[in-house]
Design a protein around this motif. Structure first.
Motif, PDB file in Angstrom:
ATOM      1  N   THR A  66      74.713   1.212 104.769  1.00 47.40           N
ATOM      2  CA  THR A  66      74.878  -0.169 105.449  1.00 47.40           C
ATOM      3  C   THR A  66      73.459  -0.365 106.120  1.00 47.40           C
ATOM      4  O   THR A  66      73.060  -0.914 107.000  1.00 47.40           O
TER       5      THR A  66
ATOM      6  N   ASP B 233      85.278  -2.353 108.976  1.00 49.45           N
ATOM      7  CA  ASP B 233      85.248  -3.481 107.581  1.00 49.45           C
ATOM      8  C   ASP B 233      83.673  -3.014 107.013  1.00 49.45           C
ATOM      9  O   ASP B 233      82.527  -3.289 107.479  1.00 49.45           O
TER      10      ASP B 233
ATOM     11  N   ARG C 230      78.284  -8.379 104.643  1.00 51.83           N
ATOM     12  CA  ARG C 230      76.790  -8.562 105.946  1.00 51.83           C
ATOM     13  C   ARG C 230      75.904  -8.505 104.393  1.00 51.83           C
ATOM     14  O   ARG C 230      74.550  -9.585 104.580  1.00 51.83           O
TER      15      ARG C 230
ATOM     16  N   ALA D 123      83.071  -4.668 104.413  1.00 53.30           N
ATOM     17  CA  ALA D 123      81.910  -5.957 104.292  1.00 53.30           C
ATOM     18  C   ALA D 123      81.053  -6.224 105.317  1.00 53.30           C
ATOM     19  O   ALA D 123      79.961  -6.188 105.154  1.00 53.30           O
TER      20      ALA D 123
ATOM     21  N   GLY E  88      94.165 -10.777 118.268  1.00 53.11           N
ATOM     22  CA  GLY E  88      94.547  -9.157 118.408  1.00 53.11           C
ATOM     23  C   GLY E  88      95.283  -9.903 117.133  1.00 53.11           C
ATOM     24  O   GLY E  88      95.049 -10.489 115.883  1.00 53.11           O
TER      25      GLY E  88
ATOM     26  N   VAL F  94      90.553 -13.113 114.859  1.00 54.62           N
ATOM     27  CA  VAL F  94      91.378 -11.683 115.486  1.00 54.62           C
ATOM     28  C   VAL F  94      90.779 -11.278 117.213  1.00 54.62           C
ATOM     29  O   VAL F  94      90.878 -10.172 117.890  1.00 54.62           O
TER      30      VAL F  94
ATOM     31  N   ASN G 116      79.879  -3.692 107.702  1.00 50.99           N
ATOM     32  CA  ASN G 116      79.887  -2.228 108.981  1.00 50.99           C
ATOM     33  C   ASN G 116      78.351  -2.122 109.077  1.00 50.99           C
ATOM     34  O   ASN G 116      77.577  -2.836 108.620  1.00 50.99           O
TER      35      ASN G 116
ATOM     36  N   ILE H 157      83.772  -3.366 112.856  1.00 53.31           N
ATOM     37  CA  ILE H 157      83.232  -3.445 112.879  1.00 53.31           C
ATOM     38  C   ILE H 157      83.420  -2.468 111.338  1.00 53.31           C
ATOM     39  O   ILE H 157      82.401  -2.590 110.465  1.00 53.31           O
TER      40      ILE H 157
ATOM     41  N   LEU I  89      77.093  -4.555 111.781  1.00 56.59           N
ATOM     42  CA  LEU I  89      76.941  -5.642 112.535  1.00 56.59           C
ATOM     43  C   LEU I  89      77.479  -4.926 113.725  1.00 56.59           C
ATOM     44  O   LEU I  89      77.801  -6.247 115.084  1.00 56.59           O
TER      45      LEU I  89
ATOM     46  N   THR J  30      89.879   4.051 115.803  1.00 58.60           N
ATOM     47  CA  THR J  30      89.621   3.175 116.351  1.00 58.60           C
ATOM     48  C   THR J  30      88.368   2.723 115.373  1.00 58.60           C
ATOM     49  O   THR J  30      88.462   1.036 115.326  1.00 58.60           O
ATOM     50  N   GLY J  31      88.682   2.920 114.859  1.00 55.08           N
ATOM     51  CA  GLY J  31      87.319   2.997 113.541  1.00 55.08           C
ATOM     52  C   GLY J  31      86.878   3.336 112.411  1.00 55.08           C
ATOM     53  O   GLY J  31      85.856   3.876 113.221  1.00 55.08           O
TER      54      GLY J  31
ATOM     55  N   GLU K 141      83.778 -15.346 110.977  1.00 52.24           N
ATOM     56  CA  GLU K 141      85.425 -15.186 110.549  1.00 52.24           C
ATOM     57  C   GLU K 141      86.188 -14.016 111.073  1.00 52.24           C
ATOM     58  O   GLU K 141      87.416 -14.698 110.834  1.00 52.24           O
ATOM     59  N   ARG K 142      85.698 -13.524 111.911  1.00 55.33           N
ATOM     60  CA  ARG K 142      86.468 -12.973 113.128  1.00 55.33           C
ATOM     61  C   ARG K 142      87.544 -13.346 113.857  1.00 55.33           C
ATOM     62  O   ARG K 142      87.966 -13.285 115.235  1.00 55.33           O
TER      63      ARG K 142
ATOM     64  N   TYR L 250      89.811   0.746 109.571  1.00 53.93           N
ATOM     65  CA  TYR L 250      89.447  -0.634 110.203  1.00 53.93           C
ATOM     66  C   TYR L 250      90.481  -2.072 109.978  1.00 53.93           C
ATOM     67  O   TYR L 250      91.167  -2.350 108.872  1.00 53.93           O
TER      68      TYR L 250
ATOM     69  N   THR M 209      87.371  -1.881 115.625  1.00 48.99           N
ATOM     70  CA  THR M 209      87.864  -2.060 114.492  1.00 48.99           C
ATOM     71  C   THR M 209      87.373  -2.859 113.185  1.00 48.99           C
ATOM     72  O   THR M 209      87.343  -2.679 112.502  1.00 48.99           O
TER      73      THR M 209
END
Lengths: 449, 338
Positions: B205, A407, A72, A409, A97, A93, A411, A405, A413, B40-41, A89-90, B47, A403
């Motif tokens: 953040t 992360d 980010r 790195a 999944g 996933v 977070n 979001i 977004l 869930t995160g 990047e995701r 995560y 899940t």
């Protein structure tokens, strides 16, 4: 004007173009945007609001957005707007999944074949439609085999019973004999009683690891020791993202229509037992929110099943979603049935048609046509409801996004993720609604107002 | 009467299901996979990364348990749950152990029939406000609108705090941390309250972290810890001692890097006991004697897990604070493995 100079015969003069100030964009704007003082004011206010909103949105999502970067912070260094590098990047996933990377060709293939299977069902001008429809009918089996892989024989209780496979072979032989006998003597009951167990055994064998692992293994096609299989079983808890959304959506949609029709006919039936049963089912399901049914499927069910029963969570969810959609579908189709005048039923009776003939040739074609908007409405509702599986721990496209979001790195977004998911759902649902309009136009036979 | 007998029958079935679940350790070994309940995160705690792999502070403890029981920290199936569904999922057997930044409380322990195994993170509830609000103490928050996660202890603490101080507030109920962050930044609530670790993680953040302050008042104790279903003491023991081993490994300086070396040549008897060189402590909990060695090799000691996921060098940048070892001024204190 002198009548003698008229160069056209009376009545044959071509139409003149309308006066300039009665056509074109200027006229349209005058009529629709500046027709009255109120309209003029509203137009000016609306244009000002669009001026405020649209450039800001375009700027945030496109012109000032970052398409590269690995976190980010890097995104923010490049541009102040949206950070699409995160979605980029995701994307795998979001799509699959947690599905194993080396096996992802299987859902891909299943997805492509889905369109091959859907085409003859959705459009009637597809070449080789008859043969393709057979494929459509077999597609669900193929899709299960591709996406889930062979089902363990033990979990299907093949090996249990008196002497395992032999028992099943005997059942299959008897059932298919009964079916052949029924079809020869036109005995519908014998056919149904025969085809159900025979079909079940065939389906079970087709999906079993006996066929796809043990037999290829014994002739050297695969190698159990080196884990080389044609179809490796993939655990359903690894499903996620778009894959999961489509599995739940497509299963619910395709199964809920036939079940809904049966329920609607049942509710309309003259037989009190069937009618009561259908009414109870429909009213029970409609009286309970989907989220409650999912919750029962995920947590309460294991209290009631015998201990040690491992009943796949995804399967439980699919059953619940299908039942839920079926109940709503039944009511939509009953609305179509209600719209038919009684004369249609009586005319069919007068012609000596039997119940199923009446339904098949007279009632359902008309009732279903009337219900198309309602049916598609239910489809779209069901498709969007699939996001509720997040509550019971299945990660569909929205759940995977949530899940992701978290992360560190990336977070913060959430806007990007939610916009991405919204676009995905809009494209899917808008496609469905366009198809329903196409279908309505195609079946339009002059009843439309 | 009829209804009552049906209810009793249902309850009996539920009970029998619970009792039949008693041998969780055997179930996990037979399944070859640990079912671990996570959130869930939550930033830093659980995560998924770009390949779909679960990471985070709580996730690492799950992997530790899997390493001890199954010998491989990757043999974990994660069951993501929301604040409302976590305990139902555990009690229904959807998961074997719960590591979901869950506060240990008496009612959860006694009334919800859970067994808590210790504490893996000491937290406390705080408040974050924008500097523009001009507030420097939680005592000035009368009449504020507060973003609050439903179904959590923070919701109850908030009500208690405002009642005790005689102030009023307007709750803005939300479901997840991420949602709270968005709502708070959009100005839909004046105050955002959750555990102080969560506040710091969220603030890191923000585009303008300096414009937001975390008020000095910490209004609650939030010992976050793992839980298992009540009634399976053997399984509870396994999980409790995995947690203790991770904490004690840091105390004795055993890391994922030097664990093999220490096992080959234990510097003191305590380390020898942890790593299974001396005694048969693994066998006492139904595992082999190298259980703790595998845990440390797979996920490292407490300090390593902390630093990797939420420590000062990460984006979240939490200090050890209360979570330092007891020798370093914290309250992290493991019962000895002996």
């Amino acid at each position: 004007m002198n009548i003698t100079t008229q160069s056209y015969k009376p009545g044959e003069h071509p139409s003149l173009p309308p006066p300039r100030n009665l056509v074109g964009p200027v006229k349209w704007a005058k009529d629709n945007l500046f027709g009255s003082i109120t309209n003029t004011i509203l137009t000016i206010v609306a244009v000002y609001l669009l001026y405020l909103i649209v450039p800001a949105i375009l700027d945030y999502f496109f012109f000032n957005a970052a398409f590269e970067g690995s976190s980010r912070a890097e995104c923010r260094e490049i541009a102040k707007g949206a950070c699409w590098a995160f979605i980029d990047e995701r994307i795998s996933v979001f799509t699959y999944g947690f599905y194993p990377v080396e096996e992802r060709w299987r859902p891909n293939l299943a997805f492509v074949l889905l369109f091959v299977a859907l085409a003859p069902v959705l459009f009637d001008k597809v070449p080789y439609r008859g043969k393709l429809l057979v494929f459509s009918l077999l597609y669900p089996l193929l899709a299960v085999l591709l996406i889930v892989g062979p089902v363990s024989v033990e979990s299907m209780h093949f090996s249990q019973g008196v002497s395992g496979p032999l028992t099943w072979l005997v059942i299959f032989a008897f059932a298919s004999a009964l079916f052949v006998y029924g079809s020869k003597t036109h005995n519908a009951l014998a056919m149904v009683v025969g085809i159900v167990p025979a079909g079940f055994v065939l389906v079970a064998f087709f999906l079993s690891d006996a066929l796809w692992i043990s037999i290829p293994d014994s002739i050297g096609l695969t190698n159990a020791a080196d884990d080389i299989y044609i179809f490796e079983p993939v655990d359903t808890h690894l499903f996620g993202g778009v894959l999961l959304t489509i599995i739940i959506g497509v299963t619910g949609i395709t199964l809920s229509l036939p079940i809904g029709i049966v329920l609607a006919l049942g509710r309309y039936s003259n037989l009190p037992a069937i009618r009561t049963l259908c009414i109870m089912f429909i009213e029970f399901i409609r009286g309970v929110p989907l989220i409650t049914l999912l919750f029962v499927a995920s947590t309460m069910l294991s209290y009631f099943l015998p201990p040690g029963t491992d009943f796949d969570l995804l399967l439980r969810v699919l059953i619940m979603v299908t039942l839920f959609a079926s109940a709503y579908m039944a009511e939509v189709i009953r609305g179509g049935l209600q719209s038919l005048p009684k004369g249609q039923f009586e005319a069919a009776d007068a012609m000596g048609l039997k119940y199923w003939q009446t339904m098949r040739h007279i009632i359902l074609p008309q009732a279903l046509k009337v219900s198309i908007p309602g049916i598609v409405n239910t489809f779209i509702g069901l498709y969007k409801d699939t996001t509720l599986v997040l509550i019971i721990g299945l990660l569909d496209i929205l759940g995977v996004g949530k899940t992701a979001i978290s992360d560190p790195a990336w977070n913060g977004l959430s806007t990007e993720v939610y916009v991405f998911v919204a676009v995905f759902f809009f494209v899917s649902c808008f496609g469905m609604s366009r198809y329903s309009l196409y279908l309505e136009r195609k079946l339009h036979t002059g009843h439309k107002r | 009467m009829k209804l009552k007998s049906i209810l009793v029958a249902g309850a009996a079935m539920a009970m029998s299901a619970t009792i039949a679940n008693a041998a969780t350790l055997d179930d996990v070994k037979a399944r070859g996979e640990l079912n671990c309940i996570v959130t869930t995160g939550l930033v830093g705690f659980a995560y998924t990364d770009e390949s779909g792999k679960w990471n985070g502070f709580d996730v690492d403890f799950c992997r530790g348990v899997a390493a001890a029981v199954l010998g491989d920290g990757m043999k974990v199936k994660f069951v993501p749950t929301t604040g409302k569904t976590r305990f139902t999922a555990l009690n229904a057997g959807e998961g074997d152990v719960l590591y979901r930044n869950t506060t240990v409380t008496m009612s959860r322990d006694a009334d919800l029939k859970l067994t808590f195994l210790g504490v893996n993170y000491y937290d406390g509830q705080g408040f974050m406000v924008s500097k523009d609000l001009g507030v420097t103490s939680a005592k000035e928050l009368d009449g504020a609108s507060v973003c609050i996660q439903t179904g959590t202890t923070t919701e109850l603490n908030l009500a208690d705090y405002f009642r005790a101080t005689g102030m009023s507030y307007e709750p803005v109920p939300i479901e997840t941390n991420e949602e709270a962050r968005t709502n708070y930044l959009a100005g839909r609530c004046d105050v955002y309250t959750t555990d102080a670790s969560g506040l710091a993680a969220s603030r890191a953040t923000f585009d303008d972290p300096k414009n937001h302050i975390i008020l000095p008042e910490i209004i609650s104790k939030e010992p976050l810890g793992p839980a298992v279903r009540q009634g399976d003491d053997d399984w509870a023991d396994v999980n409790r001692w995995v947690l203790n081993a991770i904490i004690e490994a840091e105390e004795f300086g055993i890391t994922s890097a030097n664990v093999d070396e220490m096992a080959a040549n234990p510097p003191n008897p305590s380390i020898a006991r942890i790593l299974g060189v001396e005694g048969n402590y693994g066998e006492m909990i139904g595992l082999d004697n190298e259980w703790a060695k595998r845990v440390i090799k797979a996920v490292g000691n407490y300090g390593e897990i902390f630093d990797r996921n939420i420590g000062p060098n990460t984006e979240i940048g939490l200090e050890r604070g209360l979570n330092a070892q007891w020798k370093d001024g914290g309250i992290l204190y493991s019962a000895p493995i002996r």
